[in-house]
Motif scaffolding. Structure first.
Motif, short mmCIF file in Angstrom:
data_model
loop_
_atom_site.label_atom_id
_atom_site.label_comp_id
_atom_site.label_asym_id
_atom_site.label_seq_id
_atom_site.Cartn_x
_atom_site.Cartn_y
_atom_site.Cartn_z
N SER A 56 -28.03 -14.69 -7.30
CA SER A 56 -27.90 -14.20 -5.92
C SER A 56 -27.76 -12.68 -5.84
O SER A 56 -27.95 -12.10 -4.76
N ASP A 57 -27.44 -12.03 -6.96
CA ASP A 57 -27.33 -10.57 -6.98
C ASP A 57 -28.61 -9.87 -7.42
O ASP A 57 -28.66 -8.64 -7.51
N THR A 108 -25.33 -15.03 3.44
CA THR A 108 -25.84 -13.97 2.58
C THR A 108 -27.34 -14.15 2.39
O THR A 108 -27.87 -15.25 2.59
N LEU A 161 -33.43 -7.96 -3.88
CA LEU A 161 -34.17 -8.75 -2.90
C LEU A 161 -35.68 -8.51 -3.03
O LEU A 161 -36.48 -9.44 -2.85
N GLN A 210 -37.03 -10.72 -5.76
CA GLN A 210 -37.08 -12.11 -5.31
C GLN A 210 -38.24 -12.32 -4.34
O GLN A 210 -38.95 -13.32 -4.43
N GLY A 266 -28.67 -13.64 -0.56
CA GLY A 266 -28.84 -13.83 -2.00
C GLY A 266 -29.61 -15.08 -2.38
O GLY A 266 -30.23 -15.13 -3.44
N TYR A 267 -29.56 -16.11 -1.53
CA TYR A 267 -30.24 -17.37 -1.83
C TYR A 267 -31.44 -17.60 -0.90
O TYR A 267 -32.03 -18.68 -0.92
N GLU A 282 -27.50 -6.00 4.02
CA GLU A 282 -28.35 -7.09 3.52
C GLU A 282 -29.36 -7.51 4.58
O GLU A 282 -30.53 -7.75 4.28
#
Length: 496
Positions: free
Chosen positions: A147-148, A111, A151, A154, A113-114, A191
């Motif tokens: 993680s949600d 994913t 993006l 982040q 998310g991280y 994603e």
């Protein structure tokens, strides 16, 4: 709480969220694939020339079919950049700014998310001068580590802002490099699309130090379409690439790869000689035959050597002969499947071996042998260890029985995803591994008394629709939730 304590606490939180296993040299990724000295020289020289470009940011996209050595190239490039300083006068700051190696086998590595949390942890470890700024950004908005979280948020806080802080400091220095491996192992196409578009947007920023990103993936249409996007394409340097009007190309599976595979085989047989001094070295013709059987896929050559070398109870000369007998009249891309057929054929019970191999490949998170046996029960789980030990050439089986077993390469998962990929008649009616896992999970659930942990686990499972959503190994529950790998709650409820 003092400011220093606050910053230390924030850094500790970041270290917990960053996926250490996604780093190129992590213990989780061992054994690390790398290019043997004397191989891939033309390709690596071509890539290094891009990485030394101080004029503009670039996305270098290296792609090819499964097993051609993408991850080995990514590791080799990352390892070289890890050893190069951004400036002569520094001892700490290296050109490798961060790495993320995707993997469907690990829930935090399939994913995005991280992704940025993992990269900024490495970036700030490499450039301590930005660590306080990173900690402050997280302290002001702790949700960035969720993680949600969006993006784009982040990326701005954990990627762009830290890099902007480095622009003045790195003016005139060697370019930075991020290495992102196996984009196709990201389980969500939306994603992945968002990630590549975001990275392209980031590299268009004028206030960054010169930064390059090496990305690798299989040659899949949805990934190719993203790189053809009008906002991405101007930044992309694509490999394979045609380098002359005569049709010369630089790629992962060009004509020069046969020579590289011969070099790898020769090196491997020399290592075998140190363990078996009486083993006769193959002739040049035999090496050429083996290289031909590999079909320019390093995973095939590597698996051949594991098959020949890694069984202490078999004569390596007999196994070499089996490999030489593989037909060279194979369709392009089928070499590795035929090799897996041959390996299964040597097992005492090929059907059971295929079944257990498919179970290991289907698990969302890897399990130790004892837990696989317990999961499958007294029938299907019988002789798991004996069976899988015959497949050591295609999977990693640690000497420590408490550690999980795992397939070496994603092509194994492709192979067992459809019984028609296997040429052995015994496996044509083999049940789906996901069905078997669901049935086994239900059997265990019915056998375990109701508990709060069980109810909590089932409630958590109901939130998800895809196997890859399950928790990380460090967050597994010890009872029934431990056995839900590869199966979501809906599948379990629909059985029987």
């Amino acid at each position: 709480m003092s400011n220093d304590q606050f910053l230390q606490g924030t850094w500790a939180k970041l270290s917990e969220v960053a996926v250490m296993g996604a780093q190129y040299n992590s213990r989780e990724r061992q054994p690390h694939p790398r290019c043997l000295k004397g191989t891939r020289e033309k390709l690596l020289t071509y890539i290094y020339a891009f990485l030394d470009d101080k004029e503009k940011n670039q996305l270098i996209w290296l792609h090819g079919t499964a097993g051609v050595g993408k991850s080995a190239v990514a590791f080799t490039v990352a390892d070289k950049m890890k050893g190069l300083k951004v400036r002569e006068e520094t001892n700490v700051e290296k050109r490798l700014a961060g790495t993320f190696f995707f993997s469907r086998k690990h829930t935090k590595r399939c994913t995005t998310g991280y992704f940025f949390a993992t990269l900024v942890y490495q970036l700030a470890a490499n450039f301590p001068s930005i660590r306080d700024d990173v900690n402050e950004a997280i302290g002001n908005n702790p949700a960035l580590l969720d993680s949600d979280a969006p993006l784009c948020d982040q990326m701005e806080a954990l990627f762009l802002k830290p890099l902007r802080k480095l622009q003045f400091r790195l003016r005139g220095s060697e370019p930075l490099l991020f290495v992102i491996d196996a984009l196709d192992e990201c389980s969500s196409e939306p994603e992945l699309t968002d990630l590549i578009l975001s990275l392209a947007q980031a590299l268009r920023e004028p206030e960054l130090p010169v930064t390059h990103i090496l990305l690798t993936s299989r040659s899949e249409s949805h990934i190719s379409n993203i790189f053809q996007n009008d906002e991405v394409r101007p930044l992309v340097r694509e490999i394979p690439v045609r380098t002359s009007e005569e049709g010369d190309t630089i790629s992962l599976d060009g004509v020069d790869v046969d020579k590289d595979i011969c070099t790898f085989l020769r090196h491997s047989f020399k290592e075998l000689e140190s363990r078996h001094p009486d083993f006769p070295q193959p002739s040049t013709d035999d090496l050429a035959k083996l290289a031909s059987r590999a079909g320019r896929r390093f995973i095939v050559a590597s698996t051949m050597m594991k098959f020949i070398i890694d069984d202490e109870f078999s004569d390596p000369r007999d196994r070499l002969q089996l490999m030489l007998e593989l037909t060279n009249k194979l369709l392009p891309g089928t070499e590795v499947y035929k090799l897996y057929d041959r390996i299964l054929f040597t097992c005492a019970d090929p059907k059971r071996a295929y079944l257990h191999l498919s179970i290991v490949a289907a698990l969302v998170d890897p399990l130790p042998l004892s837990q696989i046996s317990k999961l499958l029960g007294p029938g299907l789980g019988r002789d798991v260890q004996t069976t899988l030990m015959q497949l050591r050439s295609v999977m990693d089986i640690p000497a420590d029985a408490s550690l999980p077993v795992n397939i070496y390469h994603s092509s194994v998962r492709d192979y067992v995803s459809d019984p028609s990929n296997c040429g052995l008649p015994q496996v044509c009616d083999t049940a789906s591994p996901h069905s078997l896992l669901a049935y086994s999970s239900l059997r265990l659930l019915n056998a375990i008394p109701e508990s709060t942990a069980l109810l909590d686990a089932l409630s958590e499972l109901n939130k998800y629709n895809h196997p890859s959503s399950f928790g990380h190994p460090s967050q597994r529950l010890s009872l029934p939730a431990y056995y839900g790998f590869g199966v979501n709650a809906t599948q379990i409820c629909n059985i029987g």
